[in-house]
Design a protein around this motif. Structure first.
Motif, mmCIF file in Angstrom:
data_model
loop_
_atom_site.group_PDB
_atom_site.id
_atom_site.type_symbol
_atom_site.label_atom_id
_atom_site.label_comp_id
_atom_site.label_asym_id
_atom_site.label_seq_id
_atom_site.Cartn_x
_atom_site.Cartn_y
_atom_site.Cartn_z
ATOM 1 N N SER A 76 -22.085 -11.596 -0.454
ATOM 2 C CA SER A 76 -20.664 -11.938 -0.495
ATOM 3 C C SER A 76 -19.803 -10.687 -0.614
ATOM 4 N N TRP A 79 -18.537 -8.368 2.874
ATOM 5 C CA TRP A 79 -17.299 -8.548 3.637
ATOM 6 C C TRP A 79 -16.338 -7.386 3.428
ATOM 7 N N ARG A 117 -21.018 -21.576 1.943
ATOM 8 C CA ARG A 117 -20.781 -21.868 3.354
ATOM 9 C C ARG A 117 -19.349 -22.302 3.661
ATOM 10 N N LEU A 120 -17.064 -19.954 5.708
ATOM 11 C CA LEU A 120 -17.634 -19.247 6.856
ATOM 12 C C LEU A 120 -16.905 -19.624 8.141
ATOM 13 N N ASN A 148 -23.936 -14.747 2.962
ATOM 14 C CA ASN A 148 -22.705 -14.896 2.182
ATOM 15 C C ASN A 148 -23.084 -15.326 0.769
ATOM 16 N N TYR A 149 -24.077 -14.623 0.234
ATOM 17 C CA TYR A 149 -24.694 -15.005 -1.031
ATOM 18 C C TYR A 149 -24.361 -14.001 -2.128
#
Length: 255
Positions: A76, A79, A117, A120, A148-149
């Protein structure tokens, strides 16, 4: 002797001294950018070569008989990297899912995605869900893709799920124990990692599988991820075989 948590009991070998393959191996695939920089190449080339290393590692894990393999594919926090690099990584993900999915499916590999999620991009989310749907009934190795963890975010979302159940009257607050917490995580139903491998020489978890790694054995290697191969994997397993896993008690569970 301290009792072994229920979620860990299946990973304990009842025969002391036997070299038992870890059921679940997790990877922090680090060092793509530094690998490229050391060779005077763009960071994107490091990521491209890292994907090749991932393919080889998945193949080797399947050949060994590893039941679960988890990869930290995109955190996460990633990004916050330059937009051009993020876009390249998203493109790599698309190519991996579009080009490699059929091969993974043929290899009987079950794909499972963990991470947030809801925010996303729809196309990426659709590809991830499609990969899960296509391979859902495969009975071979489970490849867990952490995308995206973030471990802290996962714990917050798990706490929110449990709080909602308490608020609805489905459970009582006193019903929340370690097993209830584990069942509320993204990784519900997946055994905790026996071994976590991090490449590039960094010695930290970086917000990865914080709850699940409570009793995990760690192997840190200075090798950058694009250079990680089957021999590196085997060396990590040899290191793991030499560990005594006590789970807080005095009687060792020897692997």
């Amino acid at each position: 002797m301290t009792a072994i948590p229920e979620r860990l009991q299946e990973s304990v070998d009842p025969v002391p001294g036997r070299r038992t393959l870890p059921r679940h191996v997790a990877f922090i695939m680090d060092g793509n950018g530094r690998w490229a920089k050391a060779r005077g190449l763009p960071r994107t080339e490091g990521h491209r070569r890292g994907l090749e290393a991932l393919r080889e590692t998945v193949r080797h894990a399947g050949e060994l008989g590893i039941e679960f393999m988890t990869i930290y594919s995109f955190s996460s926090e990633n990004w916050n990297r330059p937009e051009t690099e993020v876009n390249f990584l998203m493109g790599l993900l698309r190519r991996f899912l579009q080009r490699d999915l059929s091969e993974l499916h043929k290899a009987n590999i079950h794909i499972r995605v963990v991470g947030e999620r809801n925010d996303l991009e729809p196309g990426i989310r659709r590809l991830l869900e499609e990969a899960e749907a296509i391979t859902r009934h495969n009975s071979g190795m489970t490849l867990v893709v952490a995308f995206n963890y973030g471990g802290r975010n996962e714990l917050v979302r798990a706490a929110q799920r449990l709080a909602a159940q308490v608020a609805s009257g489905a459970i009582e607050a006193d019903d929340i124990d370690e097993n209830a917490m584990a069942a509320a995580l993204d990784t519900a139903g997946i055994p905790d990692p026996d071994l976590l491998i991090r490449t590039s020489g960094e010695l930290r978890l970086s917000n990865f599988l914080l709850w699940q790694s409570a009793y995990t054995e760690f192997h840190f290697t200075p090798v950058y991820w694009p250079d990680f191969d089957a021999s590196c994997f085997d060396a990590a397993l040899e290191d793991y075989y030499g560990r005594d896993r006590r789970y807080g008690g005095l009687t060792a569970q020897v692997r």
